[in-house]
Design a protein around this motif. Structure first.
Motif, PDB file in Angstrom:
ATOM      1  N   SER A  38       3.997  32.479  29.122  1.00 54.40           N
ATOM      2  CA  SER A  38       2.755  31.989  28.505  1.00 54.40           C
ATOM      3  C   SER A  38       2.664  30.472  28.580  1.00 54.40           C
ATOM      4  CB  SER A  38       2.668  32.438  27.047  1.00 54.40           C
ATOM      5  OG  SER A  38       2.620  33.835  26.975  1.00 54.40           O
ATOM      6  N   ALA A  39       3.792  29.801  28.347  1.00 53.30           N
ATOM      7  CA  ALA A  39       3.822  28.339  28.444  1.00 53.30           C
ATOM      8  C   ALA A  39       3.560  27.893  29.882  1.00 53.30           C
ATOM      9  CB  ALA A  39       5.156  27.802  27.949  1.00 53.30           C
ATOM     10  N   LEU A  40       4.135  28.607  30.859  1.00 49.90           N
ATOM     11  CA  LEU A  40       3.878  28.286  32.266  1.00 49.90           C
ATOM     12  C   LEU A  40       2.400  28.474  32.609  1.00 49.90           C
ATOM     13  CD1 LEU A  40       6.970  29.905  34.034  1.00 49.90           C
ATOM     14  CD2 LEU A  40       6.465  27.459  33.831  1.00 49.90           C
ATOM     15  N   GLU A  41       1.808  29.543  32.091  1.00 49.18           N
ATOM     16  CA  GLU A  41       0.387  29.796  32.338  1.00 49.18           C
ATOM     17  C   GLU A  41      -0.477  28.683  31.746  1.00 49.18           C
ATOM     18  OE1 GLU A  41      -1.221  31.820  34.175  1.00 49.18           O
ATOM     19  OE2 GLU A  41       0.238  33.366  34.635  1.00 49.18           O
ATOM     20  N   ARG A  42      -0.115  28.229  30.575  1.00 51.82           N
ATOM     21  CA  ARG A  42      -0.867  27.135  29.940  1.00 51.82           C
ATOM     22  C   ARG A  42      -0.727  25.859  30.763  1.00 51.82           C
ATOM     23  NH1 ARG A  42      -2.542  25.947  24.385  1.00 51.82           N
ATOM     24  NH2 ARG A  42      -2.663  23.698  24.197  1.00 51.82           N
ATOM     25  N   GLU A  43       0.497  25.563  31.198  1.00 56.19           N
ATOM     26  CA  GLU A  43       0.745  24.392  32.047  1.00 56.19           C
ATOM     27  C   GLU A  43      -0.048  24.502  33.351  1.00 56.19           C
ATOM     28  OE1 GLU A  43       4.440  22.980  34.773  1.00 56.19           O
ATOM     29  OE2 GLU A  43       4.920  23.470  32.702  1.00 56.19           O
ATOM     30  N   HIS A  44      -0.071  25.700  33.913  1.00 59.52           N
ATOM     31  CA  HIS A  44      -0.794  25.950  35.157  1.00 59.52           C
ATOM     32  C   HIS A  44      -2.292  25.686  34.974  1.00 59.52           C
ATOM     33  CE1 HIS A  44      -2.097  27.913  38.835  1.00 59.52           C
ATOM     34  NE2 HIS A  44      -2.850  28.725  38.130  1.00 59.52           N
ATOM     35  N   ALA A  45      -2.831  26.111  33.855  1.00 59.68           N
ATOM     36  CA  ALA A  45      -4.259  25.906  33.593  1.00 59.68           C
ATOM     37  C   ALA A  45      -4.607  24.428  33.448  1.00 59.68           C
ATOM     38  CB  ALA A  45      -4.664  26.665  32.331  1.00 59.68           C
ATOM     39  N   VAL A  46      -3.685  23.661  32.894  1.00 63.78           N
ATOM     40  CA  VAL A  46      -3.932  22.237  32.663  1.00 63.78           C
ATOM     41  C   VAL A  46      -3.677  21.419  33.922  1.00 63.78           C
ATOM     42  CG1 VAL A  46      -3.160  20.215  31.345  1.00 63.78           C
ATOM     43  CG2 VAL A  46      -3.462  22.418  30.193  1.00 63.78           C
ATOM     44  N   GLN A  47      -2.564  21.700  34.601  1.00 63.08           N
ATOM     45  CA  GLN A  47      -2.145  20.873  35.728  1.00 63.08           C
ATOM     46  C   GLN A  47      -2.426  21.497  37.095  1.00 63.08           C
ATOM     47  OE1 GLN A  47       1.973  20.049  35.112  1.00 63.08           O
ATOM     48  NE2 GLN A  47       1.612  18.767  33.329  1.00 63.08           N
ATOM     49  N   GLY A  48      -2.758  22.760  37.118  1.00 61.28           N
ATOM     50  CA  GLY A  48      -3.019  23.411  38.394  1.00 61.28           C
ATOM     51  C   GLY A  48      -1.772  23.597  39.247  1.00 61.28           C
ATOM     52  N   THR A  49      -0.614  23.733  38.599  1.00 63.02           N
ATOM     53  CA  THR A  49       0.634  23.906  39.341  1.00 63.02           C
ATOM     54  C   THR A  49       0.743  25.327  39.881  1.00 63.02           C
ATOM     55  OG1 THR A  49       1.797  24.513  37.314  1.00 63.02           O
ATOM     56  CG2 THR A  49       1.882  22.196  37.966  1.00 63.02           C
ATOM     57  N   ASN A  50       1.592  25.500  40.866  1.00 57.11           N
ATOM     58  CA  ASN A  50       1.867  26.822  41.420  1.00 57.11           C
ATOM     59  C   ASN A  50       3.012  27.431  40.619  1.00 57.11           C
ATOM     60  OD1 ASN A  50       2.468  29.085  42.846  1.00 57.11           O
ATOM     61  ND2 ASN A  50       2.639  28.077  44.826  1.00 57.11           N
ATOM     62  N   ILE A  51       2.732  28.486  39.889  1.00 58.59           N
ATOM     63  CA  ILE A  51       3.745  29.057  39.016  1.00 58.59           C
ATOM     64  C   ILE A  51       4.336  30.356  39.546  1.00 58.59           C
ATOM     65  CG2 ILE A  51       2.742  27.996  36.994  1.00 58.59           C
ATOM     66  CD1 ILE A  51       1.687  30.790  36.221  1.00 58.59           C
ATOM     67  N   GLN A  52       3.849  30.851  40.657  1.00 57.50           N
ATOM     68  CA  GLN A  52       4.304  32.151  41.155  1.00 57.50           C
ATOM     69  C   GLN A  52       5.816  32.193  41.337  1.00 57.50           C
ATOM     70  OE1 GLN A  52       2.391  34.949  41.567  1.00 57.50           O
ATOM     71  NE2 GLN A  52       4.385  35.920  41.769  1.00 57.50           N
ATOM     72  N   GLN A  53       6.400  31.176  41.957  1.00 53.55           N
ATOM     73  CA  GLN A  53       7.847  31.164  42.181  1.00 53.55           C
ATOM     74  C   GLN A  53       8.607  31.101  40.860  1.00 53.55           C
ATOM     75  OE1 GLN A  53       9.374  31.676  45.146  1.00 53.55           O
ATOM     76  NE2 GLN A  53      11.236  31.822  43.927  1.00 53.55           N
ATOM     77  N   LYS A  54       8.103  30.335  39.901  1.00 50.46           N
ATOM     78  CA  LYS A  54       8.755  30.242  38.589  1.00 50.46           C
ATOM     79  C   LYS A  54       8.763  31.600  37.894  1.00 50.46           C
ATOM     80  CE  LYS A  54       7.540  25.400  37.871  1.00 50.46           C
ATOM     81  NZ  LYS A  54       6.755  24.446  37.079  1.00 50.46           N
ATOM     82  N   ILE A  55       7.646  32.303  37.950  1.00 46.61           N
ATOM     83  CA  ILE A  55       7.571  33.624  37.320  1.00 46.61           C
ATOM     84  C   ILE A  55       8.463  34.618  38.057  1.00 46.61           C
ATOM     85  CG2 ILE A  55       6.038  35.582  36.827  1.00 46.61           C
ATOM     86  CD1 ILE A  55       3.881  33.521  36.124  1.00 46.61           C
ATOM     87  N   ASN A  56       8.486  34.555  39.380  1.00 45.48           N
ATOM     88  CA  ASN A  56       9.385  35.423  40.143  1.00 45.48           C
ATOM     89  C   ASN A  56      10.838  35.188  39.745  1.00 45.48           C
ATOM     90  OD1 ASN A  56       7.266  36.572  41.545  1.00 45.48           O
ATOM     91  ND2 ASN A  56       7.529  35.300  43.345  1.00 45.48           N
ATOM     92  N   ASN A  57      11.223  33.930  39.576  1.00 42.93           N
ATOM     93  CA  ASN A  57      12.587  33.608  39.165  1.00 42.93           C
ATOM     94  C   ASN A  57      12.896  34.161  37.773  1.00 42.93           C
ATOM     95  OD1 ASN A  57      13.059  32.259  41.559  1.00 42.93           O
ATOM     96  ND2 ASN A  57      12.645  30.243  40.707  1.00 42.93           N
ATOM     97  N   ILE A  58      11.955  34.013  36.847  1.00 44.39           N
ATOM     98  CA  ILE A  58      12.138  34.539  35.494  1.00 44.39           C
ATOM     99  C   ILE A  58      12.329  36.054  35.538  1.00 44.39           C
ATOM    100  CG2 ILE A  58      10.981  34.948  33.278  1.00 44.39           C
ATOM    101  CD1 ILE A  58       9.649  32.162  33.678  1.00 44.39           C
TER     102      ILE A  58
END
Length: 71
Positions: A38-58
């Protein structure tokens, strides 16, 4: 912590507690993972970062945790 965030955390905690314990520490791990994603998703919404790899790692680490600690 803002009220709406606290309510979100309370709901996630409650739902995680109602899930079957698949291994020791499963409920706690699940709660922490949902909050982390959820925190990654919030960061993604604000900064537009690519979170797919982070979620895959989790998810990979979580799968390893479940396999290692399965009853």
């Amino acid at each position: 912590m803002p009220r709406n965030i606290q309510k979100f955390v309370d709901i996630i905690f409650s739902e995680c507690q109602s899930i079957e314990e698949r291994c020791d520490g499963y409920k706690k791990k699940l709660f922490n993972i949902v909050i982390e994603i959820s925190a990654l998703e919030r960061e993604h919404a604000v900064q537009g970062t690519n979170i797919q790899q982070k979620i895959n790692n989790i998810c990979g680490v979580t799968g390893d945790f479940i396999i290692k600690n399965r009853k």
